[in-house]
Design a protein around this motif. Structure first.
Motif, PDB file in Angstrom:
ATOM      1  N   THR A  46      44.059  13.354 -32.037  1.00 26.91           N
ATOM      2  CA  THR A  46      42.834  14.125 -32.227  1.00 26.91           C
ATOM      3  C   THR A  46      41.607  13.231 -32.083  1.00 26.91           C
ATOM      4  O   THR A  46      41.548  12.160 -32.687  1.00 26.91           O
ATOM      5  CB  THR A  46      42.829  14.739 -33.649  1.00 26.91           C
ATOM      6  N   PRO A  47      40.595  13.668 -31.315  1.00 27.83           N
ATOM      7  CA  PRO A  47      39.351  12.904 -31.260  1.00 27.83           C
ATOM      8  C   PRO A  47      38.650  12.945 -32.617  1.00 27.83           C
ATOM      9  O   PRO A  47      38.588  13.995 -33.250  1.00 27.83           O
ATOM     10  CB  PRO A  47      38.524  13.608 -30.185  1.00 27.83           C
ATOM     11  N   THR A  48      38.168  11.779 -33.066  1.00 27.97           N
ATOM     12  CA  THR A  48      37.503  11.699 -34.369  1.00 27.97           C
ATOM     13  C   THR A  48      36.156  10.998 -34.247  1.00 27.97           C
ATOM     14  O   THR A  48      35.929  10.202 -33.339  1.00 27.97           O
ATOM     15  CB  THR A  48      38.358  10.915 -35.389  1.00 27.97           C
ATOM     16  N   ARG A  49      35.289  11.322 -35.187  1.00 31.41           N
ATOM     17  CA  ARG A  49      33.969  10.681 -35.296  1.00 31.41           C
ATOM     18  C   ARG A  49      33.666  10.500 -36.769  1.00 31.41           C
ATOM     19  O   ARG A  49      34.086  11.296 -37.610  1.00 31.41           O
ATOM     20  CB  ARG A  49      32.885  11.573 -34.681  1.00 31.41           C
ATOM     21  N   THR A  50      32.897   9.468 -37.087  1.00 30.00           N
ATOM     22  CA  THR A  50      32.430   9.326 -38.469  1.00 30.00           C
ATOM     23  C   THR A  50      31.231  10.256 -38.662  1.00 30.00           C
ATOM     24  O   THR A  50      30.534  10.597 -37.704  1.00 30.00           O
ATOM     25  CB  THR A  50      32.000   7.881 -38.784  1.00 30.00           C
ATOM     26  N   LEU A  51      31.016  10.639 -39.897  1.00 29.01           N
ATOM     27  CA  LEU A  51      29.884  11.508 -40.205  1.00 29.01           C
ATOM     28  C   LEU A  51      28.571  10.834 -39.828  1.00 29.01           C
ATOM     29  O   LEU A  51      27.678  11.454 -39.255  1.00 29.01           O
ATOM     30  CB  LEU A  51      29.898  11.877 -41.690  1.00 29.01           C
ATOM     31  N   MET A  52      28.459   9.545 -40.120  1.00 26.59           N
ATOM     32  CA  MET A  52      27.214   8.829 -39.813  1.00 26.59           C
ATOM     33  C   MET A  52      26.944   8.780 -38.304  1.00 26.59           C
ATOM     34  O   MET A  52      25.811   8.938 -37.877  1.00 26.59           O
ATOM     35  CB  MET A  52      27.246   7.416 -40.394  1.00 26.59           C
ATOM     36  N   SER A  53      27.966   8.568 -37.486  1.00 27.08           N
ATOM     37  CA  SER A  53      27.720   8.508 -36.038  1.00 27.08           C
ATOM     38  C   SER A  53      27.336   9.878 -35.495  1.00 27.08           C
ATOM     39  O   SER A  53      26.492   9.976 -34.598  1.00 27.08           O
ATOM     40  CB  SER A  53      28.918   7.933 -35.286  1.00 27.08           C
ATOM     41  N   LEU A  54      27.924  10.937 -36.045  1.00 26.00           N
ATOM     42  CA  LEU A  54      27.537  12.289 -35.625  1.00 26.00           C
ATOM     43  C   LEU A  54      26.088  12.572 -36.003  1.00 26.00           C
ATOM     44  O   LEU A  54      25.329  13.140 -35.214  1.00 26.00           O
ATOM     45  CB  LEU A  54      28.469  13.324 -36.250  1.00 26.00           C
ATOM     46  N   PRO A  69      32.502  32.339 -34.646  1.00 23.28           N
ATOM     47  CA  PRO A  69      31.278  33.152 -34.661  1.00 23.28           C
ATOM     48  C   PRO A  69      29.999  32.345 -34.392  1.00 23.28           C
ATOM     49  O   PRO A  69      29.011  32.896 -33.953  1.00 23.28           O
ATOM     50  CB  PRO A  69      31.250  33.770 -36.054  1.00 23.28           C
ATOM     51  N   LEU A  70      30.014  31.050 -34.656  1.00 27.89           N
ATOM     52  CA  LEU A  70      28.864  30.193 -34.365  1.00 27.89           C
ATOM     53  C   LEU A  70      29.219  29.238 -33.228  1.00 27.89           C
ATOM     54  O   LEU A  70      28.920  28.051 -33.268  1.00 27.89           O
ATOM     55  CB  LEU A  70      28.451  29.410 -35.616  1.00 27.89           C
ATOM     56  N   ALA A  71      29.855  29.767 -32.195  1.00 27.29           N
ATOM     57  CA  ALA A  71      30.411  28.960 -31.106  1.00 27.29           C
ATOM     58  C   ALA A  71      29.500  27.853 -30.573  1.00 27.29           C
ATOM     59  O   ALA A  71      29.970  26.739 -30.357  1.00 27.29           O
ATOM     60  CB  ALA A  71      30.869  29.864 -29.968  1.00 27.29           C
ATOM     61  N   PRO A  72      28.203  28.084 -30.376  1.00 32.53           N
ATOM     62  CA  PRO A  72      27.372  26.989 -29.841  1.00 32.53           C
ATOM     63  C   PRO A  72      27.289  25.773 -30.771  1.00 32.53           C
ATOM     64  O   PRO A  72      26.980  24.679 -30.324  1.00 32.53           O
ATOM     65  CB  PRO A  72      25.990  27.630 -29.666  1.00 32.53           C
ATOM     66  N   ALA A  73      27.562  25.961 -32.054  1.00 35.37           N
ATOM     67  CA  ALA A  73      27.449  24.865 -33.020  1.00 35.37           C
ATOM     68  C   ALA A  73      28.744  24.076 -33.180  1.00 35.37           C
ATOM     69  O   ALA A  73      28.763  23.053 -33.852  1.00 35.37           O
ATOM     70  CB  ALA A  73      27.025  25.416 -34.381  1.00 35.37           C
ATOM     71  N   VAL A  74      29.850  24.522 -32.586  1.00 34.74           N
ATOM     72  CA  VAL A  74      31.153  23.882 -32.784  1.00 34.74           C
ATOM     73  C   VAL A  74      31.335  22.685 -31.852  1.00 34.74           C
ATOM     74  O   VAL A  74      31.152  22.800 -30.647  1.00 34.74           O
ATOM     75  CB  VAL A  74      32.311  24.881 -32.556  1.00 34.74           C
ATOM     76  N   MET A  75      31.688  21.541 -32.447  1.00 34.20           N
ATOM     77  CA  MET A  75      32.060  20.360 -31.663  1.00 34.20           C
ATOM     78  C   MET A  75      33.555  20.137 -31.873  1.00 34.20           C
ATOM     79  O   MET A  75      34.011  20.097 -33.016  1.00 34.20           O
ATOM     80  CB  MET A  75      31.289  19.122 -32.118  1.00 34.20           C
ATOM     81  N   PRO A  76      34.331  19.975 -30.802  1.00 34.19           N
ATOM     82  CA  PRO A  76      35.787  19.850 -30.936  1.00 34.19           C
ATOM     83  C   PRO A  76      36.239  18.443 -31.334  1.00 34.19           C
ATOM     84  O   PRO A  76      36.991  17.790 -30.621  1.00 34.19           O
ATOM     85  CB  PRO A  76      36.284  20.242 -29.545  1.00 34.19           C
ATOM     86  N   VAL A  77      35.753  17.967 -32.473  1.00 35.50           N
ATOM     87  CA  VAL A  77      36.154  16.670 -33.023  1.00 35.50           C
ATOM     88  C   VAL A  77      36.424  16.846 -34.512  1.00 35.50           C
ATOM     89  O   VAL A  77      35.988  17.810 -35.125  1.00 35.50           O
ATOM     90  CB  VAL A  77      35.079  15.570 -32.829  1.00 35.50           C
ATOM     91  N   ALA A  78      37.149  15.882 -35.080  1.00 32.35           N
ATOM     92  CA  ALA A  78      37.413  15.875 -36.518  1.00 32.35           C
ATOM     93  C   ALA A  78      36.628  14.738 -37.154  1.00 32.35           C
ATOM     94  O   ALA A  78      36.370  13.718 -36.512  1.00 32.35           O
ATOM     95  CB  ALA A  78      38.907  15.670 -36.776  1.00 32.35           C
ATOM     96  N   LEU A  79      36.242  14.910 -38.417  1.00 27.00           N
ATOM     97  CA  LEU A  79      35.680  13.787 -39.158  1.00 27.00           C
ATOM     98  C   LEU A  79      36.807  12.798 -39.400  1.00 27.00           C
ATOM     99  O   LEU A  79      37.900  13.183 -39.810  1.00 27.00           O
ATOM    100  CB  LEU A  79      35.098  14.242 -40.491  1.00 27.00           C
ATOM    101  N   GLY A  80      36.542  11.525 -39.137  1.00 23.67           N
ATOM    102  CA  GLY A  80      37.590  10.525 -39.286  1.00 23.67           C
ATOM    103  C   GLY A  80      37.067   9.210 -39.799  1.00 23.67           C
ATOM    104  O   GLY A  80      35.885   9.053 -40.090  1.00 23.67           O
TER     105      GLY A  80
END
Length: 99
Positions: A54-62, A24-35
């Motif tokens: 799965t592509p991952t990102r740290t919370l701080m880098s995001l 429902p909030l499609a523009p806000a979705v990034m297809p990565v997981a917190l890792g």
């Protein structure tokens, strides 16, 4: 949408499993997981699923990428992966909700 406009909140959603167009909030979705790191990890998206690369990102880098300085509310639902986040440096978080 009206509530977001009225409050000025920024909503960030990180979900590699949900097609963006289905959310429902499609523009806000990034297809990565917190890792644990920025890169890729073998993760289970659901308790009964097989591990998936799965592509991952740290919370701080995001947060750096988006220019965010703090988080008012952080909801984390990562199917048992919460422990991987425990040793990370966390930004100021007003309220943390874990499922």
């Amino acid at each position: 949408d009206a509530m977001l406009a009225r409050t000025g909140c920024a909503v960030r959603i990180f979900d590699p499993a949900t097609p963006q167009s289905d959310h429902p909030l499609a523009p806000a979705v990034m297809p990565v997981a917190l890792g644990r790191s920025d890169g890729v990890e073998m993760l289970r998206w659901w308790a009964q699923s097989s591990p998936t690369l799965t592509p991952t990102r740290t919370l701080m880098s995001l947060m750096r990428e988006m220019g965010d300085k703090k988080i008012d509310i952080l909801k984390v639902d990562i199917e048992g992966g919460e422990y991987a986040l425990a040793g990370q440096v966390w930004p100021p978080v007003g309220q943390l909700v874990m499922e």
